[in-house]
Design an enzyme around this catalytic site. Structure first.
Site, PDB file in Angstrom:
ATOM      1  N   TRP A 197      35.000 -47.698   7.394  1.00 50.19           N
ATOM      2  CA  TRP A 197      34.957 -48.018   5.965  1.00 50.19           C
ATOM      3  C   TRP A 197      35.757 -47.019   5.148  1.00 50.19           C
ATOM      4  O   TRP A 197      36.043 -47.255   3.974  1.00 50.19           O
ATOM      5  CB  TRP A 197      33.512 -48.155   5.454  1.00 50.19           C
ATOM      6  CG  TRP A 197      32.734 -46.857   5.352  1.00 50.19           C
ATOM      7  CD1 TRP A 197      32.302 -46.091   6.386  1.00 50.19           C
ATOM      8  CD2 TRP A 197      32.295 -46.201   4.150  1.00 50.19           C
ATOM      9  NE1 TRP A 197      31.628 -44.993   5.910  1.00 50.19           N
ATOM     10  CE2 TRP A 197      31.589 -45.029   4.541  1.00 50.19           C
ATOM     11  CE3 TRP A 197      32.414 -46.474   2.799  1.00 50.19           C
ATOM     12  CZ2 TRP A 197      31.020 -44.141   3.628  1.00 50.19           C
ATOM     13  CZ3 TRP A 197      31.840 -45.584   1.876  1.00 50.19           C
ATOM     14  CH2 TRP A 197      31.158 -44.433   2.295  1.00 50.19           C
ATOM     15  N   ASP A 198      36.171 -45.931   5.785  1.00 51.04           N
ATOM     16  CA  ASP A 198      37.071 -44.967   5.144  1.00 51.04           C
ATOM     17  C   ASP A 198      38.273 -45.673   4.525  1.00 51.04           C
ATOM     18  O   ASP A 198      38.784 -45.259   3.478  1.00 51.04           O
ATOM     19  CB  ASP A 198      37.612 -43.984   6.194  1.00 51.04           C
ATOM     20  CG  ASP A 198      36.538 -43.262   6.974  1.00 51.04           C
ATOM     21  OD1 ASP A 198      35.425 -43.799   7.081  1.00 51.04           O
ATOM     22  OD2 ASP A 198      36.825 -42.179   7.506  1.00 51.04           O
ATOM     23  N   GLU A 211      24.559 -39.865   6.419  1.00 49.00           N
ATOM     24  CA  GLU A 211      24.057 -40.152   7.779  1.00 49.00           C
ATOM     25  C   GLU A 211      22.988 -39.165   8.236  1.00 49.00           C
ATOM     26  O   GLU A 211      22.509 -39.272   9.364  1.00 49.00           O
ATOM     27  CB  GLU A 211      25.237 -40.182   8.772  1.00 49.00           C
ATOM     28  CG  GLU A 211      26.149 -41.380   8.544  1.00 49.00           C
ATOM     29  CD  GLU A 211      27.432 -41.325   9.371  1.00 49.00           C
ATOM     30  OE1 GLU A 211      27.897 -40.197   9.661  1.00 49.00           O
ATOM     31  OE2 GLU A 211      27.969 -42.403   9.711  1.00 49.00           O
ATOM     32  N   LYS A 264      24.420 -35.101   3.855  1.00 48.15           N
ATOM     33  CA  LYS A 264      25.663 -34.851   4.582  1.00 48.15           C
ATOM     34  C   LYS A 264      26.867 -35.157   3.705  1.00 48.15           C
ATOM     35  O   LYS A 264      27.844 -34.415   3.662  1.00 48.15           O
ATOM     36  CB  LYS A 264      25.698 -35.725   5.831  1.00 48.15           C
ATOM     37  CG  LYS A 264      26.941 -35.551   6.682  1.00 48.15           C
ATOM     38  CD  LYS A 264      26.921 -36.536   7.852  1.00 48.15           C
ATOM     39  CE  LYS A 264      28.178 -36.461   8.690  1.00 48.15           C
ATOM     40  NZ  LYS A 264      28.297 -37.591   9.620  1.00 48.15           N
ATOM     41  N   GLN A 265      26.834 -36.296   3.044  1.00 54.77           N
ATOM     42  CA  GLN A 265      27.958 -36.659   2.193  1.00 54.77           C
ATOM     43  C   GLN A 265      27.446 -37.505   1.037  1.00 54.77           C
ATOM     44  O   GLN A 265      26.406 -38.150   1.135  1.00 54.77           O
ATOM     45  CB  GLN A 265      29.021 -37.416   2.977  1.00 54.77           C
ATOM     46  CG  GLN A 265      28.687 -38.856   3.312  1.00 54.77           C
ATOM     47  CD  GLN A 265      29.798 -39.537   4.101  1.00 54.77           C
ATOM     48  OE1 GLN A 265      29.762 -39.587   5.312  1.00 54.77           O
ATOM     49  NE2 GLN A 265      30.793 -40.068   3.419  1.00 54.77           N
TER      50      GLN A 265
END
Lengths: 768, 768
Positions: free
Chosen positions: B358-359, B489, B601-602
């Site tokens: 999906w990046d 994640e 994480k992000q």
């Protein structure tokens, strides 16, 4: 059910007629063992059809390299595999140079019997060889309970329509492999092959773990029942030792080979002694002789059955089922060695690896405790006590401190083997079962000394774990336990699993109770334990903050404890309304769909209520049973028994019986389409519980009082069971009209039956 | 940072001095490619030290057998591996029979340069051989952008202190292996080896996928710059073709070998054509010659930079960093082939496998859309359109129906490759990014025709997925989405992830918007699409029930959207208070501890607010930024850029700059200790966004209006960037005191700068 070929019989498992499709299933079902070693019911002679070869030695394992997709921090490096050990049963048979092989011969009159009363396996058949020779074969085999390193085989061949040459080639084969190997590696190294007069031995060792094993054989022959002297032609290959005997057989004659085998291992001997001990074992066995050995076997099993048997009248398949369960449990574990435990497949297969799950504490201890001497259950507890250091190390790997312990999900030596994060790291409720096992044992035996000497250290370490694992939620102003997997493995990484939170709270409370008792009654031990565990009273106050203020998900409207936070956000469609084409869901649905569904793999909230039934009102039990039972798919073998017991407890006998049927013939009728992989040993203890605790209503809580509430399924005429209660042998009989208690032992037993106190003197019968 | 050896330079990546410890890192950093193929900066000559060999062809992959611990229903059978392809760069060099090997020679004056302006890699060094001969070597190599199946090498050796024999042995080697292979299998089969006059070819095919690849070489020589004729001695081995040239070299002379290489594959040609096409390619390249080829390369890169460059004054490392990011993105993907995509490691390594995450939609489309012709972003969208059928199949495997699509987490050909349930099955937010990519493209280009012709089918299929994936919660009287993993994640199997629920609701709303627009403006297409997708208006009403009544976890007291249900039950300790010894937590903590922690994480909630910033007030952005930023560990390369952009948006320039630094030199300074595995290609698009969307404040929402809000970090003198906005080339310059816009193109651009509307005529400069 998937298979239906086992002939109903009260005391035996019987297969009538040869069907190659059933070979692997029968290899599982007809397995034999003596608690120290065991084997699948593989044929002695060569078999070129589909077969799953397996012979296992308790405590001998291989640390197979872990296989994962994406490695996560904290995963164990290895998964302990139950190891297929060198084959000692093999006897190649040739008639005039043609191999006897059930896959190539024409077979009739095939019959296999596992005699559970006497502990032996037999097989007979009539074979026409591709070359036309007809023979009759009769074999009998057992693994000795009395001489627990020894097994014996009688293998008789009768020449029906020919005279000629018969070749027996008994062998030892250390070139064996595991079906269940992550990277198809070889696990054994052959160190030495020793031959001698009719006897021989292979010394092997496992790679990495370096367990040394001596496997020996000794053979003798008889013609028409008369012993003969003969000597072998020896063939030593890289990993095998074969003795070939070429004999002349006349039409109508029967030649019998007796083969004695032995495993001895470095668990019990020095490496350098193994060959001589193994050879001595088989030589002694031969000296005793097959018949005398068999007689000791029959006696040994009679002793086992004396305090373990359950008799069911009016339902022969139920009778066969429960005896099969009791028999297999005894074949798997006898309780004489505190280093051994009860693997989920016992000695009947390799699946799941490891030997020890929480099944032992949650399901097996009640069975062994009530059917054997108290020392057996104690040995199971000591197993965990002896592994406390590893459990503390395991918790440290996950960031816990100060002597907190997390017992492994699967283990051989105390180290964690399992490697799926949602189980390994999150199915932490298992830690509570360790303490529940002690609680259960102390209630039943009243042996509080065990807590003082050993148990309290375990209890403290587990309480520490729960204290550290819970966290204070500012939002709830209570303690929560986040990110767990409950007994229902169809939910992962959930918050506030009722069962887990309940056990956590209870473990801390029980720890504090035990500490108080020890403080007041065993002051010296108290000081010793505090010093050894570096525990302060102040620390226990910290624990109690957590137990006092533990959060439980609860729905006010339904007056219901929720399995976990948010459970009521799911679509609640009863299992009954699922199309059968979509079941079992673990074969039909993707994992995410299972996870977000309401379906429960195995008792979870109800497991907690089963453990602590005395803490809940009957109305609470009913309400929770009525909510959770319709959502439970019972796709774990450990589930139906708990539902059966609770159903009996709330007077739902039809439901109790339905669930009992599901658990009792799980393997015999192969409900889960997987019996070829081995039997479900640990759930067999659940089957036993379904009768004794379910129908019989046996309970013992903290007060130590023995309670019964005997009920009987409409389908049965009567049932009776025997228990060993603090050294008293108590028989309970229940028919459709009668209920009787008989005390065989030396002291008086006081018990409650349906809340009425009764007393039974030795050798008296009481009818209630 | 972990490494600090790259010499700062505005246009080049430079390594000065040889250090064997840096070889693998440099192999990643100095990688070259042209969007169709690429390779790590491996040495041409033999190297006996530690090296990671890699040469890759876009679209050529191998379906490696999945490796899991416990198989779960729905797991894909394979994981597509980026394939190391046959080596064409190899040239073994010997001086008087002694091998030139940087690991055994004494090396000085070693210099490596990746010239990003011109698109070539060079290397020079002085070597003393173990046998005493001294040589000077100069090499230059590039992968042609213009002739995208061709690469060229110039390799010059000067004899410094001897006269004697020099052997050049250029070769093709199809016996290559993947570093990243699940079961260490070999992925290629060699079909044919063809030799000819100084030219040759190997035809190989990948196992299972049967991609056929022709790998060709053609070589020529010059002495002191003058071409010479010479012919080879040919060695054909099982998988290699080697041409050996023994030449005489005099002290002071320089002998240069030119080696041209080519890959051609069955993606573009018939199998039987491959050898002749590949040989023709190298022959044509030799005809053009190294210098002329290099000139076309320089021109091609000048064209790329024209609409992509970012100039930073006052910070040479920032300048080098941003150009490295832009350069690598262009090397990975040029946008000319809708079958290709942007792998997370591009052509610089094998890790993660697959090519498409999906990046692409979330991070890369904005970069390619604004620096290239609109057809490039459109090709990226078409890639997903072309894989819609596979996405529908993928959803069906998980139990979805009626044309619902779930795009894969990782893919090569549209099939799912990833196999961790918490990602594969649960990280479904990726499906929203597919629609967001279209939305973003339409806003920027105003090409609504794309939606009509292609996009709407994807949008409908994704809306269907969300409708089916949500379920009605009786407890909440709203729709919920249970059991997901969000962009963060470090949370798995959570309920009601804000980002996922927001995207689900938005996707349905956008689908309905698009359907309405198409209905009113493209009636024929509307009917065609309804028929093709079997969609009824009634079905869309069902969708809208979900979007209208979607539940979002929200805390009233804090006026905060929660990342998921129960987030506030966690212990909320800011990242700053974690001991540095415990970070990065993904290396120091076990997975369960990470999961139950508050650490992000992000960007997750903030990722949603970044995507739909125009739907939130500045106060809301501030409030959520202030809550989530301190809890974010940014252990994904995709995280800091989003925080940087949002920080700039709420006027927190120091924080914006801090996060920018983290993203821009991630690989050059090896922040994550893993650059040897390859570069983080997709996050490089995030770096670009941090400047253009972050500092520059560029936004285009549904109304199609271009907005800027230029700010500048205190550390810089000025920066400028160029974008292609609907065919107009627009330059934006911002210094500490000035802000300028320049329109190079043919039409007038209207835009808003800090909410003030301005207009720039062609070739005019506007200062604001």
């Amino acid at each position: 059910m998937n298979k239906n070929y086992i002939i109903p019989n009260e005391w035996s498992i019987i297969e009538d007629g040869f069907d190659a499709e059933n070979v692997e299933a029968s290899e599982s079902l007809f397995s034999i063992g003596n608690g120290s070693m065991g084997q699948r019911a593989n044929f002695e002679e060569d078999y070129s059809g589909k077969t799953f070869q397996g012979s296992y030695i308790g405590g001998i394992y291989y640390p197979d390299k872990t296989r994962v997709g994406w490695w996560k921090n904290g995963y164990p490096e290895y998964f302990a595999k139950v190891l297929n050990a060198p084959n000692w049963i093999g006897i190649q048979i040739k008639i005039n140079e043609t191999n006897v092989d059930l896959n190539t011969c024409e077979i009739s009159n095939f019959k296999r019997e596992l005699n559970m009363k006497e502990g032996w396996l037999s097989r007979s058949f009539h074979a026409v060889l591709p070359t036309g020779e007809e023979i009759e074969v009769f074999t009998k085999r057992f693994i000795s309970v009395t001489y627990n390193e020894v097994g014996a085989i009688e293998y008789a061949v009768k020449a029906l329509n020919f005279s000629g040459e018969i070749t027996f080639a008994p062998y030892l084969d250390a070139g064996i492999e595991n079906e269940d190997a992550n990277y198809d590696e070889f696990f054994w190294e052959t160190l030495k092959i020793v031959d001698g007069e009719n006897a021989g031995c292979i010394l092997s060792k496992t790679l990495k773990t370096e367990f040394h094993v001596g496997t020996a054989m000794d053979v003798s022959f008889a013609v028409n029942g008369k012993a003969i002297e003969t000597s072998q032609e020896t063939t030593i290959a890289e990993k095998t030792l074969t003795y070939t005997y070429n004999l002349t057989i006349a039409e109508g004659d029967t030649i019998t080979i007796y083969k004695y085998g032995s495993y001895v291992s470095s668990l019990n001997y020095k490496n350098e002694e193994l060959i001589s001990v193994a050879l001595n074992n088989v030589s002694k066995a031969k000296e005793i002789g097959f018949k005398a050995l068999l007689n000791t076997q029959i006696e040994a099993w009679a002793t086992i059955w004396k305090t373990a048997d359950i008799v069911i009248e009016g339902d022969i398949k139920a009778q066969q089922g429960i005896r099969f369960n009791i028999f297999q449990l005894n074949q798997t574990y006898m309780g004489t060695d505190a280093r051994l435990n009860i693997g989920p497949k016992g000695f009947t297969g390799e699946k799941y690896g490891g030997s020890t799950y929480w099944d032992t504490e949650a399901y097996c201890i009640p069975f062994y405790m009530a059917t054997k001497d108290a020392s057996v259950a104690k040995n199971l507890l000591l197993y965990r006590y002896n592994q406390l250091g590893k459990a503390i190390e395991n918790a440290e790997k996950l960031g816990f401190k100060n002597g907190a312990a997390l017992y492994p999900m699967v283990t051989m030596n105390g180290e964690e083997c399992h490697n799926e994060w949602e189980i390994t790291f999150e199915e932490i409720h298992r830690n509570g079962a360790m303490v529940y096992g002690i609680y259960n044992y102390v209630n039943y035996t009243q042996d509080f000394e065990y807590v003082v000497k050993y148990g309290l250290e375990v209890i403290i370490a587990v309480a520490r774990f729960w204290h550290q694992r819970a966290n204070y939620s500012a939002a709830k102003n209570q303690y929560v336990i986040l990110g767990v997997t409950g007994p229902n493995e169809y939910e992962n990484n959930i918050n506030n699993n009722f069962y887990t939170n309940y056990l956590a709270k209870w473990c801390i409370e029980y720890a504090v109770d035990c500490l108080n008792k020890v403080k007041h009654n065993y002051a010296d031990d108290f000081d010793r334990i505090l010093a050894k565990t570096n525990l302060s009273i102040d620390e226990t106050y910290q624990w109690m903050k957590v137990s006092d203020d533990m959060y439980f998900p609860f729905n006010e409207e339904k007056q219901l404890y929720l399995q976990q936070d948010g459970f009521l956000d799911k679509e609640l469609i009863p299992v009954d309304e699922l199309p059968t084409s979509e079941r079992p869901i673990n074969q039909k649905w993707s994992w995410d769909r299972i996870l977000r569904s309401c379906y429960i793999k195995q008792a979870d909230v109800l497991q907690g209520m089963f453990f602590f039934e005395n803490k809940f009102s009957k109305e609470e039990l009913e309400r929770h049973f009525d909510f959770y039972e319709p959502l439970t798919v019972h796709e774990s073998s450990l589930s139906p028994c708990v539902h059966s017991i609770l159903a009996a407890s709330i007077d739902r006998m039809p439901k109790a019986y339905e669930q009992y049927v599901r658990t009792s013939r799980l393997d015999l009728d192969d409900y889960n389409h997987e019996v070829h992989e081995g039997c479900h040993i640990t759930s067999m203890a659940g089957t036993w519980m379904s009768i004794v605790q379910g129908f019989g209503g046996m309970r013992v809580w903290e007060d130590g009082i023995l309670n019964f509430n005997p009920q009987i399924p409409a389908e049965w005429k009567s049932y009776s069971f025997t228990i060993n209660f603090r050294g008293n042998i108590l028989k309970v009989y229940k028919s459709q009209s009668e209920c009787k208690f008989f005390n065989e032992s030396a002291t008086e037993i006081k018990l409650f039956v349906n809340d009425k106190k009764i007393s039974i003197a030795p050798n008296k019968l009481v009818t209630v």
